[in-house]
Write a protein that holds these residues in place. Structure first.
Motif: not given
Lengths: 109, 305
Positions: B18-25, B223-231
Motif C-alpha cells: 500500500g505504498c505509493g512510491i512505486p506508482a510515482i516512479v 494499507t488500502s487508503d493511500y489514495v483516499k488520504v492523499g485526496k
C-alpha cells in the motif's frame, strides 16, 4: 560504449512479495467498467486491462485482470474502484502452501 | 503483469504493502520519451528497490549517499554533455533524481541548491512522505505541525512536532527554475501532466516536482487508503496542487468548498491526540495556518509577470 553492470535486473532473483499477502483481490467482471483506476494506483503494477476475446462479453470490451504473483494484498485496487467491482478475500489459513510460489515450495521441500 | 508500467521499474521490491512510491516512479518514468538514467538519494525507495542481489530497476541507476543526489546527478549529466560534445554518445538521455523528503528538505538541500544554481538539466522528483520513514519515523523538515513522530512523541502534555513544515517550493523557486510543481500521488493524471511539462522544460534547465506520498506505516492508516488520504490532503487545502512556470503561479485544482482540516487529521493515527477536546485550539491553529497559506497562494496566482 557498452559497460557490463555488476548487478543486472533478473526477474528470477526478485523477492517473492506474493507471499506477504493475507487478502487477495477478486474482480467481478460483470461490474468492471475498465476505467483503469486500479491499474494506475496499484503499487506493484499487477493489474492490466485485458481486451482479449474472453473480455468482450463485458460492458466495455475490456476488463481489469490481476496477476497475483507479486500482489502484496494491500487493497488499494478495491478502495479506488468507482463501481466496487473489486473485493478483497481472505487467503484461507493465512498464506498457505497452495498460494505460495514455486520458489518457496522448493525451499520447504 | 502490466507490461507498460513495469517497463522501467519491476515489482519484487520491498516497499510496504500500500505504498505509493512505486506508482510515482512508474508514472514519472513512463512519461519520458528518451532513455532515462535514474539517480537516487538514500531513502525508502533506495533501500527497498536494491536489495542485493536483486534490483527492481531496468534502467541505469546510480545511488551515492544520502546528501549528494544533486551533486551526483550534476556529475553524471556533465559527463554525458561532454561525451555528447565529443560525439562518443549520440543517444538523447534524460536524467531523473528520485529523493525522499529527508534527502531533499534536510540532508540534501545544499547539493540540490548547487545543482539548480548551476543549471544542470536534471528532473528532481521529491516524494514527500513527511519524515524519515524507513528508519522508524523520525521527524524531518517536512513533518507537519502536531504530528506524533518517534523523535517528537505526543503525550498528555505535549502535542508532538512543534514546527510547521518548510516551504520547499519557495526555496526551490528562489533558483528561478523554468518549471516546478507541487503534485500529489492521489492525482496521477495531474502528476503525469506535470511530469510531461517538466521533461519539456529540461531543454532549458533543471525542473522540480514535489509529490505528496501518504505513508501507510508511519502516518498510520490502513494499507488500502493511500489514495483516499492523499485526496483529502488536497481537498482540505493542506496540499494544494499548483505549478510555477517562469515565476508565474498557477493553481491546478481549486476546491470549491474546502473540507475542514479535522477530516484529514482523523484519517491518521499520528494526529490522534489532536482530536482530544483539550487540543481543539491546536487544530484551530493549524486550520488558521492553512487558510493563511492558501490565501497567500491565491494572491501569488493573481499576479502574472
Amino acid at each position: 560504449m557498452e559497460i557490463e553492470h555488476p548487478v543486472q535486473h533478473k526477474k528470477e532473483k526478485a523477492m517473492d512479495t506474493g507471499n506477504w499477502r493475507n487478502h487477495y483481490p477478486v474482480v467481478d467482471e460483470s461490474k468492471c467498467i475498465a476505467c483503469g483506476n486500479c491499474v494506475k494506483y496499484c503499487p506493484e503494477a499487477c493489474i492490466f486491462l485485458d481486451d482479449s476475446e474472453k473480455a468482450e462479453a463485458s460492458k466495455s470490451g475490456k476488463v481489469a485482470k490481476i496477476d497475483l504473483e507479486f500482489c502484496k494484498g494491500c487493497g488499494v485496487c478495491a478502495q479506488v474502484c468507482p463501481v466496487n467491482a473489486i473485493s478483497m478475500r481472505t487467503e484461507e489459513g493465512g498464506n498457505n502452501n497452495e498460494t505460495k510460489s514455486k520458489k518457496d515450495k522448493e525451499k520447504t521441500n | 503483469m502490466n507490461e507498460q508500467l513495469t517497463k522501467n521499474f519491476y515489482p519484487g521490491h520491498a516497499t510496504c504493502a500500500g505504498c505509493g512510491i512505486p506508482a510515482i516512479v512508474r508514472h514519472v518514468l513512463d512519461e519520458a520519451d528518451d532513455s532515462v538514467v535514474v539517480i537516487n538519494a538514500t531513502g525508502c525507495l533506495e533501500v527497498t528497490s536494491t536489495l542485493y542481489p536483486y534490483t527492481a530497476w531496468k534502467v541505469p541507476y546510480i545511488h551515492n549517499a544520502f546528501e549528494n543526489a544533486g551533486a551526483t546527478a550534476s556529475g553524471v549529466e556533465t559527463a554525458y554533455r561532454i561525451l555528447k560534445k565529443k560525439k562518443k554518445i549520440d543517444k538523447d538521455i534524460k536524467f531523473v533524481i528520485f529523493a525522499g523528503d529527508g534527502g531533499t528538505y534536510d540532508i540534501g538541500l545544499q547539493s540540490l541548491s548547487g545543482m539548480l544554481e548551476r543549471g544542470h538539466k536534471v528532473l528532481y522528483v521529491n516524494y514527500d512522505n513527511e519524515g524519515y520513514m524507513n528508519t522508524g519515523g523520525q521527524r524531518s523538515g517536512a513533518t507537519p505541525y502536531g504530528a506524533n513522530m518517534t523523535t517528537t512523541p505526543a503525550s498528555e502534555t505535549d502535542i508532538g512536532n512543534k514546527t510547521f513544515r518548510k516551504d520547499l517550493m519557495e526555496i526551490v523557486k528562489g533558483h528561478h527554475l523554468e518549471y516546478l510543481a507541487q503534485a500529489n500521488v492521489a492525482y496521477i493524471e495531474d502528476l503525469r501532466k506535470k511530469t510531461k511539462k517538466a521533461f519539456q522544460a529540461l531543454e532549458k534547465g533543471p525542473a522540480f516536482l514535489l509529490v505528496l506520498q501518504p505513508c501507510t506505516n508511519v502516518w498510520k492508516f490502513p494499507t488500502s487508503d493511500y489514495v483516499k488520504v492523499g485526496k483529502l490532503a488536497t481537498e482540505t487545502n493542506f496540499w494544494p496542487l499548483y505549478e510555477i512556470e517562469k515565476d508565474n503561479y498557477k493553481i491546478n485544482l481549486k476546491i470549491e468548498n474546502p473540507k475542514p482540516i479535522e477530516e484529514y487529521l482523523k484519517t491518521q493515527r499520528r494526529f490522534k491526540h489532536l482530536l482530544r477536546p483539550e487540543n481543539q485550539e491546536v487544530v484551530n491553529y493549524i486550520q488558521e495556518n492553512i487558510n493563511q497559506r492558501w490565501n497567500k497562494l491565491l494572491k501569488k496566482a493573481e499576479c502574472q509577470f
